[in-house]
Write a protein that holds these residues in place. Structure first.
Motif, PDB file in Angstrom:
ATOM      1  N   THR A   1       0.833  -1.201   0.000  1.00 49.79           N
ATOM      2  CA  THR A   1       0.000   0.000   0.000  1.00 49.79           C
ATOM      3  C   THR A   1       0.873   1.259   0.000  1.00 49.79           C
ATOM      4  N   PRO A   2       0.262   2.445  -0.105  1.00 44.58           N
ATOM      5  CA  PRO A   2       1.056   3.685  -0.039  1.00 44.58           C
ATOM      6  C   PRO A   2       1.352   4.150   1.383  1.00 44.58           C
ATOM      7  N   TYR A   3       1.092   3.306   2.397  1.00 43.96           N
ATOM      8  CA  TYR A   3       1.146   3.787   3.774  1.00 43.96           C
ATOM      9  C   TYR A   3       2.068   2.948   4.648  1.00 43.96           C
ATOM     10  N   VAL A   4       2.635   3.609   5.648  1.00 42.63           N
ATOM     11  CA  VAL A   4       3.404   2.936   6.687  1.00 42.63           C
ATOM     12  C   VAL A   4       2.593   2.985   7.984  1.00 42.63           C
ATOM     13  N   MET A   5       2.313   1.830   8.561  1.00 46.04           N
ATOM     14  CA  MET A   5       1.616   1.724   9.844  1.00 46.04           C
ATOM     15  C   MET A   5       0.294   2.480   9.832  1.00 46.04           C
ATOM     16  N   LYS A   6      -0.490   2.249   8.817  1.00 52.97           N
ATOM     17  CA  LYS A   6      -1.802   2.892   8.704  1.00 52.97           C
ATOM     18  C   LYS A   6      -2.658   2.536   9.914  1.00 52.97           C
ATOM     19  N   GLY A   7      -3.288   3.547  10.532  1.00 51.21           N
ATOM     20  CA  GLY A   7      -4.183   3.317  11.653  1.00 51.21           C
ATOM     21  C   GLY A   7      -3.530   3.358  13.013  1.00 51.21           C
TER      22      GLY A   7
ATOM     23  N   ASN B   1       5.969   0.325  -7.841  1.00 45.42           N
ATOM     24  CA  ASN B   1       5.492   1.558  -8.458  1.00 45.42           C
ATOM     25  C   ASN B   1       6.485   2.666  -8.129  1.00 45.42           C
ATOM     26  N   VAL B   2       7.164   3.174  -9.142  1.00 45.24           N
ATOM     27  CA  VAL B   2       8.177   4.205  -8.935  1.00 45.24           C
ATOM     28  C   VAL B   2       7.676   5.586  -9.348  1.00 45.24           C
ATOM     29  N   SER B   3       6.361   5.725  -9.480  1.00 44.74           N
ATOM     30  CA  SER B   3       5.788   7.024  -9.818  1.00 44.74           C
ATOM     31  C   SER B   3       6.150   8.060  -8.758  1.00 44.74           C
ATOM     32  N   LYS B   4       6.350   9.301  -9.194  1.00 43.24           N
ATOM     33  CA  LYS B   4       6.672  10.379  -8.268  1.00 43.24           C
ATOM     34  C   LYS B   4       5.515  10.691  -7.325  1.00 43.24           C
ATOM     35  N   THR B   5       4.329  10.146  -7.626  1.00 43.15           N
ATOM     36  CA  THR B   5       3.168  10.388  -6.762  1.00 43.15           C
ATOM     37  C   THR B   5       3.112   9.429  -5.579  1.00 43.15           C
ATOM     38  N   VAL B   6       3.967   8.411  -5.554  1.00 46.98           N
ATOM     39  CA  VAL B   6       4.022   7.499  -4.394  1.00 46.98           C
ATOM     40  C   VAL B   6       4.523   8.294  -3.191  1.00 46.98           C
TER      41      VAL B   6
ATOM     42  N   PRO C   1      -4.060  12.199  -7.346  1.00 48.48           N
ATOM     43  CA  PRO C   1      -4.261  10.759  -7.552  1.00 48.48           C
ATOM     44  C   PRO C   1      -2.925  10.038  -7.679  1.00 48.48           C
ATOM     45  N   LEU C   2      -2.926   8.802  -7.247  1.00 48.39           N
ATOM     46  CA  LEU C   2      -1.710   7.988  -7.312  1.00 48.39           C
ATOM     47  C   LEU C   2      -1.492   7.512  -8.742  1.00 48.39           C
ATOM     48  N   GLY C   3      -0.371   7.889  -9.304  1.00 50.73           N
ATOM     49  CA  GLY C   3      -0.045   7.444 -10.647  1.00 50.73           C
ATOM     50  C   GLY C   3       0.550   6.041 -10.653  1.00 50.73           C
ATOM     51  N   GLU C   4       0.761   5.504 -11.843  1.00 49.49           N
ATOM     52  CA  GLU C   4       1.307   4.152 -11.977  1.00 49.49           C
ATOM     53  C   GLU C   4       2.498   4.157 -12.921  1.00 49.49           C
TER      54      GLU C   4
ATOM     55  N   CYS D   1       4.053   0.751  -2.213  1.00 49.95           N
ATOM     56  CA  CYS D   1       3.392   0.385  -3.473  1.00 49.95           C
ATOM     57  C   CYS D   1       4.202  -0.680  -4.221  1.00 49.95           C
ATOM     58  N   SER D   2       4.656  -1.660  -3.465  1.00 46.11           N
ATOM     59  CA  SER D   2       5.527  -2.705  -4.028  1.00 46.11           C
ATOM     60  C   SER D   2       4.961  -4.079  -3.669  1.00 46.11           C
ATOM     61  N   GLN D   3       4.850  -4.922  -4.660  1.00 49.85           N
ATOM     62  CA  GLN D   3       4.264  -6.245  -4.470  1.00 49.85           C
ATOM     63  C   GLN D   3       5.319  -7.322  -4.661  1.00 49.85           C
ATOM     64  N   VAL D   4       5.342  -8.279  -3.749  1.00 49.70           N
ATOM     65  CA  VAL D   4       6.270  -9.405  -3.856  1.00 49.70           C
ATOM     66  C   VAL D   4       5.756 -10.367  -4.921  1.00 49.70           C
ATOM     67  N   ARG D   5       6.625 -10.723  -5.852  1.00 44.62           N
ATOM     68  CA  ARG D   5       6.248 -11.638  -6.939  1.00 44.62           C
ATOM     69  C   ARG D   5       6.797 -13.041  -6.726  1.00 44.62           C
TER      70      ARG D   5
END
Length: 756
Positions: A618-624, A663-668, A690-693, A647-651
């Motif tokens: 997700t775009p967040y650290v320790m959400k909540g 996701n290396v978009s500058k909006t991250v 908005p979060l770009g991709e 914004c990084s998914q393990v493959r």
């Protein structure tokens, strides 16, 4: 420019200490609930503050009473009972949370329909009766009560006023709003500020007539009085209030004019915002922080305090920090015990060296604040002359009878605060009323009596699991007269709490575990409690016992990510149980930036030979998580040179690497931002981009991969019990119901036990 270069406080050294204190065994010993200095003769000696003689040196801190009042701001019966309980517990001086008097000048203090979640005392008889009730309740217990008045919230106020009232939040100068920096906070006019000064005087006069024993001015942490009094925020070049001291001094003078010379005035102040010490070079390079680099120095603060005494202040409490480094004025569990005693000692020494006395010819007491809920440590601070009084906030939420128990030498019986800030702060941020993770009665004193009502028809109850939920349920059931059998597969109680309390920077959790063990040991003298450690509770075992009710507090298990090579990874719980699994590892990848992942990374990164990387989808650290807790960990994790990839998914996972899609978009978002909070999910930021991709494939070297991707409930036993009709009542609670926090576990165990 940092003006603290010649400060009597080494702020940079303190900042470093706050991040690595737990590596010092002597500091670890300070955070224990010991009673080596008993009897606490200094702590429980009286002290004179203007015309008021306080029975002891303990002050209840101004914990926010948000949502504890009626919608118009009058203190509710629940709020009266909340303070009455703590007065009964033995504290000498109680203080309210902040009470705004700036309605009409600061639009952020009112909600839709001009309703408020803050209590009010603003010149109308509508609000008076609740305050009279609080005063009378405290006086009946020999305690005194000061009301904390605030001139307004300013740039740390809710920016929703822009949508609700069509008005910008306000500040001393044009400053960015804390919650939404893209929303400007408008410069208050001299006329409106003068109106606030008059309002403060009127509120003080009202408080005096209501029978309240003093007023307490909220002038720290970046609220409006601090914004006016600090050159970081007040950059006015012209007008009445271009001198940062003038607004605060005028307020004190106006209050003194309205209430006379004998009515106590207390003042809350930070010796420094400590922004330069916290953020270093970022103060020159970051667009937002750059505005605040010209902060008031410690020397300037001390001189200001001297002027305030001459204007009429009788008593101070002091700390460090503001919202932009929120972990300082709200020290979380990871902070050291008594982090600000040195701050109090600095102010006390200055007053002694300057021979400063109040207008009544008395010494001006300095109150130490911040993680002082350890009786020996509190007493030592007074005996060593580092402070004159001790302020307790969260410890009195956890146990209102802290003073009474400390005076009686019953330190082991004090229910300890764990510094989680999940209930006392996060709860009202998300729309609830503040209460306490470890004390399910806090702010519900009108609903739950101190001693649970006896069961009308005692039952035989089986409780499976001796974690926080099971322990709380079993011990509450026992208090009500039920016959309780407590099963646990482990040899010792505590469940997951026992594992997480092993972390060296979580002394407060270890104290909670010790308290539960002490409480359980005492309860075992009751023949109606049967504790069976090391026993796996099966369906056949529970069915044979023919219980009237069975409670399943079987906890949760760590979730594993379903990706190729996932079996090569370990879980965060496995690593917490056996830290040796990380020994000798050079590249550790943690999957998940929730509390577990970040807390593990924080400790693993102490090894300078180990590179720690967190991968978060997700775009967040320790959400909540409470802002103070999450930003502390993020701030010091960056100093340890860890890496966070949002914004990084393990493959795929192999024996040498982790393959991710990032996701290396500058909006991250920048994961290292600690000077702006995350908003709750139900608050929409209309100005958010908005979060770009822009995805790319990457490989991270890894000789250890740790899954910290949440938990899933253990429900198989509960499901089988229900299916086989093993008891007339079958319940699941705690993590077995829904993986959550200690707050939810203790609350569910307590409340369920009251219904049987």
């Amino acid at each position: 420019m940092n003006k603290d270069h010649a400060s009597p406080l080494d702020l940079e050294r303190l900042g470093q200490d706050y991040g690595n204190w737990y590596q010092d065994p002597q500091r670890l010993s300070q955070g224990q609930m010991s009673s080596d200095l008993y009897p606490y003769r200094t702590l429980f000696s009286p002290i004179q503050v203007n015309q008021v003689r306080l029975k002891n040196r303990l002050v209840m801190a101004p914990m926010g009473n948000i949502n504890m009042c009626e919608e118009n701001g009058r203190p509710s019966p629940e709020m009266v009972a909340y303070f009455a309980e703590r007065a009964k517990g033995g504290v000498g001086l109680l203080t309210s949370g902040l009470i705004p008097v700036s309605q009409g000048q600061d639009p952020s203090v009112l909600e839709k329909g001009n309703l408020t979640y803050f209590p009010r005392l603003s010149g109308s008889r509508t609000y008076f009766s609740g305050w009279r009730d609080i005063a009378n309740a405290c006086h009946a217990q020999g305690a005194h009560f000061f009301i904390q008045l605030t001139a307004g919230l300013g740039r740390v106020g809710n920016p929703e006023c822009l949508m609700v009232h069509k008005r910008l939040p306000v500040s001393a100068s044009w400053n960015p709003n804390y919650y939404l920096p893209s929303v400007p906070s408008a410069r208050l006019s001299d006329r409106k500020l003068k109106r606030i000064v008059k309002n403060m005087g009127q509120a003080a006069a009202d408080a005096q007539v209501m029978g309240l024993d003093g007023v307490y001015l909220h002038a720290h942490e970046g609220y409006l009085m601090e914004q006016m009094a600090n050159s970081a925020f007040n950059r006015r070049k012209l007008g009445r209030y271009k001198d940062p001291r003038r607004f605060g001094l005028e307020i004190v003078e106006e209050i003194r004019r309205r209430v006379g010379p004998r009515y106590p005035i207390m003042f809350r102040i930070d010796l420094s915002l400590a922004l330069n010490a916290t953020y270093g070079d970022r103060m020159q390079t970051n667009k937002l922080l750059k505005k605040f680099q010209n902060e008031r120095s410690v020397e300037e603060t001390l001189a200001y305090m001297k002027d305030l005494v001459e204007a009429g202040v009788d008593l101070f409490d002091v700390d460090l920090g503001c919202y932009d480094n929120w972990w300082l004025p709200h020290p979380p569990t990871f902070m050291p015990p008594a982090p600000f005693v040195e701050v109090a000692a600095t102010a006390k020494k200055y007053f002694a060296d300057q021979g400063i006395q109040s207008k009544q010819g008395l010494d001006v007491p300095i109150v130490a604040v911040g993680k002082l809920g350890y009786p020996d440590l509190a007493e030592a601070a007074l005996q060593e002359g580092k402070a004159d009084m001790i302020m307790l906030g969260r410890p009195l939420l956890a146990d209102p009878y802290w003073p009474q128990k400390a005076y009686a030498g019953q330190v082991a019986d004090i229910r300890p605060c764990i510094g989680c800030q999940d209930a006392c702060i996060n709860e009202f941020v998300e729309g609830g009323r503040p209460y306490c993770t470890v004390n399910p009665r806090c702010s519900f004193e009108t609903v739950y009596p101190l001693h649970p009502s006896p069961a009308r028809a005692p039952k035989r109850v089986g409780v499976v699991g001796a974690g926080p939920a099971g322990l709380e349920a079993a011990l509450t059931l026992l208090d009500r007269g039920h016959d309780v059998t407590l099963y646990d597969a482990a040899d010792k109680p505590g469940g997951v709490l026992r594992t997480v309390a092993l972390a060296p920077n979580k002394l407060d959790l270890l104290n909670l575990l010790t308290w539960y063990e002490h409480r359980l040991d005492k309860a075992l003298a009751n023949p109606r409690l049967h504790y069976l450690p090391g026993t796996v509770a099966s369906v056949s075992l529970l069915e044979d016992e023919r219980y009237d009710a069975i409670l399943c507090a079987t906890g949760a298990k760590a979730r594993r990510l379903q990706v190729p090579g996932g079996d090569l990874a370990i879980t965060g719980m496995e690593l917490a149980q056996d830290p040796s699994l990380a020994q000798g590892k050079k590249n550790i990848v943690i999957v998940g930036a929730g509390s577990v992942g970040v807390e593990l990374a924080f400790l693993l990164a102490d090894n300078p030979d180990c590179k720690v990387t967190i991968v978060e989808a997700t775009p967040y650290v320790m959400k909540g998580v409470c802002t103070a807790n999450r930003t502390y960990l993020i701030h010091y994790l960056e100093k340890k040179q860890a890496q966070i990839l949002l914004c990084s998914q393990v493959r795929e996972i192999t024996k040498q690497e982790v393959k991710i899609r990032r996701n290396v978009s500058k909006t991250v978002p920048d994961p290292w931002v600690t000077w702006t909070p995350l908003l709750p999910d139900n608050v929409v930021n209309p100005l958010a981009k908005p979060l770009g991709e822009d995805f790319q494939e990457e490989s991270l070297p890894a000789d250890l991969v740790v899954f910290a991707v949440g938990n899933e409930s253990r429900t198989s036993l509960y499901d089988s019990l229900v299916e086989n009709y093993c008891a007339p009542e079958i319940h699941k609670l705690g993590d077995a119901f829904q993986p959550a926090t200690i707050k939810q576990a203790i609350r569910s165990g307590y409340r369920l036990a009251l219904t049987l």
